[in-house]
Design an enzyme around this catalytic site. Structure first.
Site, PDB file in Angstrom:
ATOM      1  N   ASP A 100      -4.264 -12.865   3.992  1.00  0.00           N
ATOM      2  CA  ASP A 100      -5.594 -12.411   4.406  1.00  0.00           C
ATOM      3  C   ASP A 100      -6.687 -12.770   3.398  1.00  0.00           C
ATOM      4  O   ASP A 100      -7.843 -12.405   3.581  1.00  0.00           O
ATOM      5  CB  ASP A 100      -5.610 -10.908   4.745  1.00  0.00           C
ATOM      6  N   HIS A 153       0.824  -1.222   0.000  1.00  0.00           N
ATOM      7  CA  HIS A 153       0.000   0.000   0.000  1.00  0.00           C
ATOM      8  C   HIS A 153       0.853   1.265   0.000  1.00  0.00           C
ATOM      9  O   HIS A 153       0.300   2.369   0.097  1.00  0.00           O
ATOM     10  CB  HIS A 153      -0.933   0.028   1.219  1.00  0.00           C
ATOM     11  N   ASP A 212      -2.616 -10.876  -1.942  1.00  0.00           N
ATOM     12  CA  ASP A 212      -3.167 -10.345  -0.691  1.00  0.00           C
ATOM     13  C   ASP A 212      -4.638 -10.004  -0.947  1.00  0.00           C
ATOM     14  O   ASP A 212      -5.018  -9.684  -2.074  1.00  0.00           O
ATOM     15  CB  ASP A 212      -2.381  -9.081  -0.318  1.00  0.00           C
ATOM     16  N   HIS A 218      -6.153  -7.429  -0.142  1.00  0.00           N
ATOM     17  CA  HIS A 218      -6.316  -6.007  -0.448  1.00  0.00           C
ATOM     18  C   HIS A 218      -5.592  -5.653  -1.745  1.00  0.00           C
ATOM     19  O   HIS A 218      -4.521  -6.195  -2.033  1.00  0.00           O
ATOM     20  CB  HIS A 218      -5.765  -5.151   0.698  1.00  0.00           C
TER      21      HIS A 218
HETATM   22 ZN   LIG Z   1      -4.009  -7.226   3.042  1.00  0.00          ZN
END
Ligand SMILES: [Zn+2]
Length: 358
Positions: A257, A131, A168, A170
């Site tokens: 995740d 991120h 991931d 995200h």
């Molecule tokens: Zn994540």
């Protein structure tokens, strides 16, 4: 025999929000869990799997992705850990040193593979990185770990084509921001539907900008997607694009995740799902795997699955009943998935099609 090198940043425990007086899901227990599991499993034999030490990376390595101002911001915030450099990002007095050591482990993992000392490598590091963009950060990340490795391999080691694959839960928004106009790097991110999950970026329509149109691929996996959907996306799009791009090395942003026990996301990958995706990647390309997110108790189990998949050795038995898992998922999930897959194929057709049939 396939050799797999493992690195981890030994000082990671000094990056801990508890030092600032509050808890965070991104905490030292994550790596402790992984290392404890690997030790108990007896998997690390010094032949197929070996640990390697690494020196810290340098500011110069970071500046291949991030701006000088951003590096200064992180330094300033670490001097005064009451300041946060971004949303949901904490820093402590040692965070900068921890991040440099994490990056050193990542660069070492890349070198183990490019020098052919190992076929694949796994950097078990924190803080995570995907991120963090060139001049901003979010979601527990300080520096863009995969991007800094990619630029190092391109600009110092002379590689010409690298793929970064994100699994991931995200979206890999920081990596996208760093490479949206760099056609030397193919970015493929498969992540939970961005209408339903942070960072609310990484939509099917986002495919990079000139001169790298088509080189950033975002697959939105509907909530409850699991092994069959990931497998279909990989077989029908990801592998075909990777074959055409022909990377010299794949960097895997491997968050845990997307696992069915993850409290911060709503996806359903199991031990088998992780194994199959990574096994497929590693059977065709040299893979440097980086730890990203994952905030449940099975991180150690999944790290051992990553190692088994990289080395091509038999997986451990999946404790999840696949029939139950399939039955528990909504028909709506598969319908949305098929729709997203078809939208993405259409969007990417001018760059990577025709798709053919499987
Ligand atoms: Zn994540």
């Amino acid at each position: 025999m396939t050799r797999v090198g493992i690195t981890f940043n030994k000082n990671h425990h000094l990056h801990d929000s508890l030092l600032n007086g509050y808890p965070s899901p991104e905490n030292p227990q994550r790596i402790r869990n992984i290392l404890g599991y690997l030790e108990d499993s007896g998997l690390i034999d010094g032949e197929i799997f070996s640990f390697y030490d690494a020196s810290p990376a340098t500011i110069r390595d970071i500046l291949r992705v991030h701006t000088k101002e951003y590096v200064e911001l992180i330094k300033t915030c670490t001097r005064d850990s009451r300041q946060s450099p971004g949303k949901d990002v904490y820093v402590c007095p040692s965070s900068f040193d921890v991040a440099l050591q994490a990056l050193g482990c990542i660069l070492k993992a890349g070198e183990l593979v490019t020098t052919q000392e190992c076929k694949h490598a796994y950097a078990i590091i924190r803080p995570p990185g995907h991120h963090a963009g060139p001049d901003s950060c979010n979601g527990f990340c300080l520096f863009n770990n995969s991007g800094i490795l990619a630029r190092y391999l391109l600009e110092v080691k002379g590689l010409e084509r690298i793929a970064i694959v994100n699994i991931d839960a995200h979206a890999s928004d920081g990596t996208y921001a760093a490479f949206e106009a760099d056609p030397r790097v193919l970015c493929i991110s498969m992540h939970q539907d961005q209408k339903s999950l942070y960072p609310f970026k990484g939509f099917i329509k986002d495919i990079g900008v000139r001169p790298a149109l088509g080189y950033c691929i975002n697959m939105e996996m509907p909530t409850e997607s699991g092994n069959p959907e990931y497998s279909l996306f990989y077989d029908e799009i990801a592998e075909k694009v990777l074959d055409k791009f022909n990377p010299q090395l794949v960097i895997l942003e491997c968050g845990f995740d997307a696992y069915h026990k993850e409290p911060l996301a709503q996806l359903n990958l199991t031990v088998d799902g992780y194994y199959r995706l990574i096994f497929k990647l590693a059977s065709k390309w040299n893979v440097v795997t980086l730890l990203e997110g994952g905030y449940h108790d099975d991180l150690g189990l999944l790290a051992s699955v990553v190692l088994r998949a990289l080395a091509g050795i038999e997986n451990i038995r999946d404790e999840v009943d696949q029939i139950d898992l399939l039955a528990s998922r909504h028909a709506k999930t598969r319908k949305e998935f098929n729709n997203n897959l078809s939208l993405l194929k259409t969007r990417l057709e001018p760059y990577w099609g025709p798709w053919g049939h499987i």
